[in-house]
Write a protein that holds these residues in place. Structure first.
Motif, PDB file in Angstrom:
ATOM      1  N   ASP A 403       0.675  -1.232  -0.026  1.00  0.00           N
ATOM      2  CA  ASP A 403       0.161  -0.028  -0.027  1.00  0.00           C
ATOM      3  C   ASP A 403       0.863   1.181  -0.124  1.00  0.00           C
ATOM      4  OD1 ASP A 403      -2.704  -1.117  -0.086  1.00  0.00           O
ATOM      5  OD2 ASP A 403      -3.140  -1.058   1.849  1.00  0.00           O
ATOM      6  N   ALA A 404       1.833   1.361   0.832  1.00  0.00           N
ATOM      7  CA  ALA A 404       2.539   2.420   0.846  1.00  0.00           C
ATOM      8  C   ALA A 404       3.504   2.537  -0.077  1.00  0.00           C
ATOM      9  CB  ALA A 404       3.417   2.481   2.401  1.00  0.00           C
ATOM     10  N   GLY A 405       3.892   1.683  -0.668  1.00  0.00           N
ATOM     11  CA  GLY A 405       4.700   1.635  -1.911  1.00  0.00           C
ATOM     12  C   GLY A 405       4.134   2.044  -3.093  1.00  0.00           C
ATOM     13  N   ARG A 406       2.826   1.639  -3.547  1.00  0.00           N
ATOM     14  CA  ARG A 406       1.956   2.183  -4.297  1.00  0.00           C
ATOM     15  C   ARG A 406       1.874   3.585  -4.239  1.00  0.00           C
ATOM     16  NH1 ARG A 406      -1.199  -1.797  -7.873  1.00  0.00           N
ATOM     17  NH2 ARG A 406      -2.106   0.048  -8.483  1.00  0.00           N
ATOM     18  N   TYR A 407       1.286   3.860  -3.122  1.00  0.00           N
ATOM     19  CA  TYR A 407       0.663   5.367  -2.798  1.00  0.00           C
ATOM     20  C   TYR A 407       1.818   6.176  -3.075  1.00  0.00           C
ATOM     21  CZ  TYR A 407      -2.006   9.002  -1.052  1.00  0.00           C
ATOM     22  OH  TYR A 407      -2.687  10.253  -0.770  1.00  0.00           O
ATOM     23  N   SER A 408       3.103   5.951  -2.370  1.00  0.00           N
ATOM     24  CA  SER A 408       4.026   6.798  -2.528  1.00  0.00           C
ATOM     25  C   SER A 408       4.684   7.135  -4.081  1.00  0.00           C
ATOM     26  CB  SER A 408       5.338   6.420  -1.816  1.00  0.00           C
ATOM     27  OG  SER A 408       5.901   5.274  -2.319  1.00  0.00           O
ATOM     28  N   GLN A 417      11.445  13.635 -10.866  1.00  0.00           N
ATOM     29  CA  GLN A 417      12.149  12.792 -10.019  1.00  0.00           C
ATOM     30  C   GLN A 417      11.644  12.760  -8.806  1.00  0.00           C
ATOM     31  OE1 GLN A 417      16.482  12.681 -10.854  1.00  0.00           O
ATOM     32  NE2 GLN A 417      16.608  12.535  -8.671  1.00  0.00           N
ATOM     33  N   LEU A 418      11.719  11.533  -8.385  1.00  0.00           N
ATOM     34  CA  LEU A 418      10.814  11.256  -6.823  1.00  0.00           C
ATOM     35  C   LEU A 418      11.847  10.778  -6.093  1.00  0.00           C
ATOM     36  CD1 LEU A 418       8.314  11.059  -5.245  1.00  0.00           C
ATOM     37  CD2 LEU A 418       7.889   8.564  -6.613  1.00  0.00           C
ATOM     38  N   ASP A 419      11.888  11.209  -4.720  1.00  0.00           N
ATOM     39  CA  ASP A 419      12.736  10.498  -3.717  1.00  0.00           C
ATOM     40  C   ASP A 419      11.486  10.031  -2.679  1.00  0.00           C
ATOM     41  OD1 ASP A 419      15.155  11.539  -4.741  1.00  0.00           O
ATOM     42  OD2 ASP A 419      15.078  13.380  -3.917  1.00  0.00           O
ATOM     43  N   ILE A 420      11.662   8.862  -2.308  1.00  0.00           N
ATOM     44  CA  ILE A 420      10.636   8.311  -1.292  1.00  0.00           C
ATOM     45  C   ILE A 420      11.677   8.042   0.084  1.00  0.00           C
ATOM     46  CG2 ILE A 420       9.440   6.132  -0.883  1.00  0.00           C
ATOM     47  CD1 ILE A 420       8.948   5.854  -3.631  1.00  0.00           C
ATOM     48  N   ASP A 421      11.064   8.726   1.041  1.00  0.00           N
ATOM     49  CA  ASP A 421      11.694   8.459   2.297  1.00  0.00           C
ATOM     50  C   ASP A 421      11.095   7.249   2.990  1.00  0.00           C
ATOM     51  OD1 ASP A 421      12.406   8.758   4.815  1.00  0.00           O
ATOM     52  OD2 ASP A 421      12.018  11.060   4.827  1.00  0.00           O
ATOM     53  N   LEU A 422      11.797   6.156   3.207  1.00  0.00           N
ATOM     54  CA  LEU A 422      11.321   5.067   3.762  1.00  0.00           C
ATOM     55  C   LEU A 422      11.221   5.146   5.110  1.00  0.00           C
ATOM     56  CD1 LEU A 422      13.716   2.315   1.995  1.00  0.00           C
ATOM     57  CD2 LEU A 422      11.189   2.853   1.293  1.00  0.00           C
ATOM     58  N   THR A 429       1.790   8.304  11.531  1.00  0.00           N
ATOM     59  CA  THR A 429       1.369   9.620  11.911  1.00  0.00           C
ATOM     60  C   THR A 429       0.949  10.312  10.694  1.00  0.00           C
ATOM     61  OG1 THR A 429       3.586  10.456  11.142  1.00  0.00           O
ATOM     62  CG2 THR A 429       3.389   9.663  13.597  1.00  0.00           C
ATOM     63  N   ASN A 430       0.383  11.661  10.859  1.00  0.00           N
ATOM     64  CA  ASN A 430      -0.133  12.272   9.848  1.00  0.00           C
ATOM     65  C   ASN A 430       0.773  12.967   8.780  1.00  0.00           C
ATOM     66  OD1 ASN A 430      -2.730  12.045  10.746  1.00  0.00           O
ATOM     67  ND2 ASN A 430      -2.741  13.874  11.836  1.00  0.00           N
ATOM     68  N   GLU A 431       2.316  12.699   9.184  1.00  0.00           N
ATOM     69  CA  GLU A 431       3.353  13.034   8.379  1.00  0.00           C
ATOM     70  C   GLU A 431       3.233  12.152   6.985  1.00  0.00           C
ATOM     71  OE1 GLU A 431       7.160  14.190  10.303  1.00  0.00           O
ATOM     72  OE2 GLU A 431       6.146  13.102  11.865  1.00  0.00           O
ATOM     73  N   ASN A 432       2.885  10.819   7.407  1.00  0.00           N
ATOM     74  CA  ASN A 432       2.883   9.881   6.501  1.00  0.00           C
ATOM     75  C   ASN A 432       1.649  10.016   5.369  1.00  0.00           C
ATOM     76  OD1 ASN A 432       2.635   7.561   4.795  1.00  0.00           O
ATOM     77  ND2 ASN A 432       3.029   6.066   6.494  1.00  0.00           N
ATOM     78  N   PRO A 433       1.576  10.218   4.270  1.00  0.00           N
ATOM     79  CA  PRO A 433       0.381  10.531   3.333  1.00  0.00           C
ATOM     80  C   PRO A 433      -0.536   9.307   3.066  1.00  0.00           C
ATOM     81  CG  PRO A 433       2.394  10.851   2.092  1.00  0.00           C
ATOM     82  CD  PRO A 433       2.845  10.506   3.488  1.00  0.00           C
ATOM     83  N   VAL A 434       0.195   8.192   3.214  1.00  0.00           N
ATOM     84  CA  VAL A 434      -0.866   7.032   2.929  1.00  0.00           C
ATOM     85  C   VAL A 434      -1.646   6.627   4.369  1.00  0.00           C
ATOM     86  CG1 VAL A 434       1.047   5.288   3.333  1.00  0.00           C
ATOM     87  CG2 VAL A 434      -1.080   4.752   2.011  1.00  0.00           C
ATOM     88  N   TYR A 500      -5.931  14.941  -4.287  1.00  0.00           N
ATOM     89  CA  TYR A 500      -7.338  15.218  -3.867  1.00  0.00           C
ATOM     90  C   TYR A 500      -7.773  14.280  -2.656  1.00  0.00           C
ATOM     91  CZ  TYR A 500     -12.309  14.888  -3.862  1.00  0.00           C
ATOM     92  OH  TYR A 500     -13.477  14.828  -3.457  1.00  0.00           O
ATOM     93  N   ILE A 501      -7.451  12.915  -2.382  1.00  0.00           N
ATOM     94  CA  ILE A 501      -8.027  12.408  -1.330  1.00  0.00           C
ATOM     95  C   ILE A 501      -7.450  12.812  -0.111  1.00  0.00           C
ATOM     96  CG2 ILE A 501      -9.105  10.468  -2.425  1.00  0.00           C
ATOM     97  CD1 ILE A 501      -6.605   8.783  -1.958  1.00  0.00           C
ATOM     98  N   GLU A 502      -6.140  13.242  -0.043  1.00  0.00           N
ATOM     99  CA  GLU A 502      -5.488  13.945   1.051  1.00  0.00           C
ATOM    100  C   GLU A 502      -6.183  15.158   1.457  1.00  0.00           C
ATOM    101  OE1 GLU A 502      -1.116  14.335   0.180  1.00  0.00           O
ATOM    102  OE2 GLU A 502      -1.125  12.337  -0.806  1.00  0.00           O
ATOM    103  N   GLU A 503      -6.474  15.901   0.468  1.00  0.00           N
ATOM    104  CA  GLU A 503      -7.443  17.003   0.702  1.00  0.00           C
ATOM    105  C   GLU A 503      -8.557  16.664   1.472  1.00  0.00           C
ATOM    106  OE1 GLU A 503      -8.788  21.351  -1.624  1.00  0.00           O
ATOM    107  OE2 GLU A 503      -8.301  19.425  -2.663  1.00  0.00           O
ATOM    108  N   VAL A 504      -9.464  15.687   0.867  1.00  0.00           N
ATOM    109  CA  VAL A 504     -10.499  15.128   1.530  1.00  0.00           C
ATOM    110  C   VAL A 504     -10.193  14.898   2.980  1.00  0.00           C
ATOM    111  CG1 VAL A 504     -12.435  13.297   1.354  1.00  0.00           C
ATOM    112  CG2 VAL A 504     -11.640  14.548  -0.690  1.00  0.00           C
ATOM    113  N   ALA A 505      -9.184  14.110   3.018  1.00  0.00           N
ATOM    114  CA  ALA A 505      -8.951  13.652   4.522  1.00  0.00           C
ATOM    115  C   ALA A 505      -8.623  14.846   5.468  1.00  0.00           C
ATOM    116  CB  ALA A 505      -7.725  12.726   4.555  1.00  0.00           C
TER     117      ALA A 505
END
Length: 558
Positions: A403-408, A417-422, A429-434, A500-505
C-alpha cells in the motif's frame, strides 16, 4: 444540486440568452457551446461562494456586449432557481454562486446511493485504449523505474476505465536481441563458475537462475557443447525471469491482460507486413544496401534504418510491426510509458505514426517517467541485496509494504524525479500521506460503527441542517471528485487522485473535530445526527473510491 446539474442549468441559461439576442435582431454566430465551456471552478476563497464561472467572458464578444452585462443577466436567471442562495458578479465578469444548504447537502445522499459509481464518467465511452507499461527486460528483477510505472500505469488504467474506456493492460517483453544474449552468457558463466562477462549481468539472482535451470533441465548439461548450453540457459532462464516478474507484479497488485513477446513480431512476419504497408504509402527507400524509413518527412531529425545492409533488423523494425499490430487489433489510442532515457525516442515514434497515416499524440501517446530514489536515514539506498547493482520492487515492498509503496509512487507527477523517504512511510502519523488518508477512511468506518451502537442510523435525511462551515467545506470538496477523476484521465495524471483524497482527509478531520454524529451523554438522537451520518459515510465512500483507483486498500480499522 451536483456540479453537473449546475453546469447544465448554466448552459441552458446561456442558450436562452443567445436566443433572446437573436429575437432582438442581433446577429449572433453559432457558439456551439458544450458543458465543458461552462465548467465550474471552486473559488480559492470560500467567502466567494461554492462555485464560480467565467463563461460570461467567453460569450460576451459574440453577443456584442461586455462580460459584466452578460454575467448580470445569467446571475438573474440563476438566482431564480430554488437551489441557489445567492449569485454575485465579480471582477471583469466572474459569476460566484452560493448554493442553499439543502441543495449543497443533498450531495451526501447522492454519493452514498451511488456507491462505487460515484465519480465515474463517460469521457472515453466506446474508446479502446492499449496501455503498455513496465515492459522491463527479462534480464533481472524490476528496478525502481519499472516499479514506478507499475504503480502509475495500473492506476492510470483504473482511472481511464472509470471514464468509460475499454482498457487493455499490455506488457511488452523484450526477448529479442543483444540484451538477452548478454543475460544467457551471464547465467552460463555462473553455472560454469566463470567470472561474469564484461558486458554481462551481476547479482546473486544470476546464480539462482543458473541453479534452477539445472534443476529443470532433463539431461546432462555439462556434456553439451558450449553453444547448446548457452541456448538452454537462454530459453529456460528467460522463462524463469518472465515468471518471476509476473509473480512479483501480481503481488504488487498489478496484472496484465496481454504479455506480448518481441520475438513474435519477427517470427510472425509482422515486421515484413509493416514494411510492406509503408512501402505502399511511399515512405520506404533503399540506400547503401539497407532499407530505410523516410521519417524526416514527418519532422524526425534523420531517416531511420529498418533493415541493415547485413539483413539484420534494426530496433525500430520491431516498433513498426508492434504499432501496426496494435492498430489492427482495434485500439484507438495506444499509450506507452517509457523511462527518462527514452526521451529522444519520441520524435522517431511520432514520425512513424504519421507515416502510417495516423495522428501523433492521439493514436500514439508516449508518457515519460523520471527516476526514483529510495532514501533511508536521509541517504540513498544504493543497491539490492539480491540484484547487486539496482534497487528493486522487493526492496520497496520489504521496507514499507504494498500500500505505502504504491501510494508513494503514484502521488507525485511521473515526469518529475521522485525521492521516497522510507523512514517517513514507516511512521503511523499524519506526516505519512498514505497513513493520513487510510486513517481518515478508518475513522469514517469507526464513526459508522459507533453510530449504530448509539442508535444513529440513516433513516432520515435533512440536508438543510448541514450549515456548519466545516460541513459546507467538506461537501464542497466532495463535489469535486468527478471532476478530478475526469481531469486525471484526460491529462494521464493519476497523482491528482492521491492529492485530492489527501485534501478530502484534511477536510474530514476538521469536520470530525467540529461536528458530532453521535449525541453526547443523554442527548436525544435528532435528524441532524442522522444527516451527519450520511455525510460521514459519503466521505468514506469518496476516499474508498479514490484509494481504489490507486490500487491501495481502504482499511476499516487501524
Amino acid at each position: 444540486m451536483t456540479p453537473a446539474e449546475l453546469s447544465q442549468s448554466l448552459l441552458n441559461l446561456v442558450n436562452d440568452l443567445v436566443e433572446r439576442r437573436r429575437g432582438e435582431g442581433i446577429e449572433v454566430t453559432d457558439l456551439s457551446l458544450s458543458l465543458a465551456d461552462v465548467s465550474l471552478e471552486r473559488p480559492r476563497n470560500r467567502d466567494h461562494g461554492d462555485w464560480a464561472s467565467s463563461v460570461s467572458m467567453k460569450i460576451a464578444k459574440p453577443l456584442g456586449t461586455n462580460p459584466r452585462a452578460v454575467a448580470a443577466e445569467l446571475a438573474a436567471g440563476l438566482e431564480a432557481m430554488p437551489e441557489i442562495a445567492s449569485v454575485e458578479v465579480a471582477g471583469p465578469g466572474f459569476i460566484n454562486i452560493r448554493l442553499e444548504a439543502s441543495a449543497a447537502g443533498a450531495l451526501a445522499q447522492t454519493i452514498v446511493n451511488a456507491g462505487e459509481a460515484y465519480g465515474t464518467g463517460h469521457m472515453y465511452d466506446g474508446i479502446k485504449i492499449n496501455l503498455e507499461f513496465v515492459s522491463a527486460n527479462p534480464t533481472g528483477p524490476i528496478h525502481m523505474g519499472g516499479v514506478r510505472w507499475a504503480a502509475v500505469g495500473d492506476s492510470l488504467a483504473r482511472v481511464l476505465k472509470a471514464e468509460g474506456a475499454d482498457v487493455t493492460r499490455e506488457y511488452y517483453f523484450n526477448d529479442h536481441g543483444s540484451q538477452i544474449d548478454r543475460f544467457a552468457r551471464s547465467v552460463l558463466a555462473a553455472y560454469l563458475g566463470e567470472p561474469t562477462p564484461e558486458d554481462g549481468y551481476g547479482g546473486a539472482y544470476i546464480g539462482d537462475i543458473a541453479a534452477k535451470v539445472v534443476e529443470i533441465y532433463e539431461g546432462d548439461i555439462a556434456s553439451l557443447p558450449r553453444e547448446e548450453q548457452q541456448e538452454i540457459f537462454r530459453a529456460i532462464g528467460v522463462d524463469l525471469m518472465f515468471t518471476e516478474i509476473k509473480e512479483k507484479l501480481h503481488g504488487f497488485g498489478v496484472d496484465f491482460d496481454v504479455f506480448f513477446h518481441e520475438d513474435s513480431l519477427h517470427e510472425s512476419g509482422a515486421v515484413d507486413k509493416a514494411i510492406a504497408r509503408l512501402r505502399e504509402l511511399g515512405h520506404i527507400f533503399e540506400a547503401d544496401g539497407a532499407i530505410w524509413l523516410r521519417t524526416t518527412t514527418f519532422g524526425d531529425d534523420r531517416d531511420r534504418v529498418i533493415i541493415r545492409s547485413n539483413g539484420e533488423p534494426a530496433y525500430i523494425s520491431g516498433d513498426l510491426g508492434y504499432y501496426l499490430d496494435k492498430r489492427e487489433r482495434g485500439f484507438d489510442q495506444n499509450l506507452i510509458m517509457l523511462g527518462a532515457d527514452h526521451h529522444g525516442y519520441i520524435g522517431r515514434m511520432m514520425a512513424m505514426v504519421e507515416a502510417f497515416g495516423d495522428v501523433p499524440g492521439v493514436n500514439l501517446q508516449i508518457l515519460i517517467g523520471q527516476m526514483v530514489n529510495l532514501l533511508k536515514g536521509g541517504e540513498p539506498v544504493r543497491m539490492s541485496k539480491r540484484a547487486g547493482t539496482i534497487v528493486t520492487l522487493d526492496d520497496l515492498v520489504d521496507a514499507v509494504g504494498v500500500d505505502a509503496g504504491r501510494y508513494s509512487l503514484v502521488r507525485s507527477s511521473s515526469d518529475s524525479q521522485l525521492d521516497i523517504d522510507l523512514d517517513l512511510l514507516g511512521k503511523r502519523t499524519n506526516e505519512n500521506p498514505v497513513f493520513y488518508v487510510q486513517y481518515a477512511h478508518a475513522r469514517t468506518c469507526s464513526v459508522g460503527r459507533n453510530a449504530v451502537d448509539s442508535g444513529v442510523d440513516r433513516s432520515a435525511f435533512a440536508p438543510e441542517l448541514l450549515t456548519h462551515d466545516s460541513e459546507s467545506a467538506l461537501l464542497g470538496v466532495l463535489q469535486e471528485y468527478p471532476r478530478v477523476v475526469a481531469q486525471a484521465a484526460e491529462l494521464r495524471e493519476p497523482h491528482r487522485i492521491a492529492r485530492y483524497i489527501e485534501e478530502v482527509a484534511g477536510y474530514y478531520h476538521r469536520w470530525y473535530d467540529n461536528c458530532r454524529v453521535i449525541p453526547l451523554g443523554e442527548e436525544p438522537v435528532t435528524d441532524l445526527h442522522r444527516t451527519r451520518l450520511w455525510l460521514n459515510d459519503a466521505t468514506g465512500q469518496v476516499i474508498r473510491n479514490g484509494l481504489g483507483l490507486l490500487g491501495v486498500s481502504a482499511p476499516e480499522r487501524m
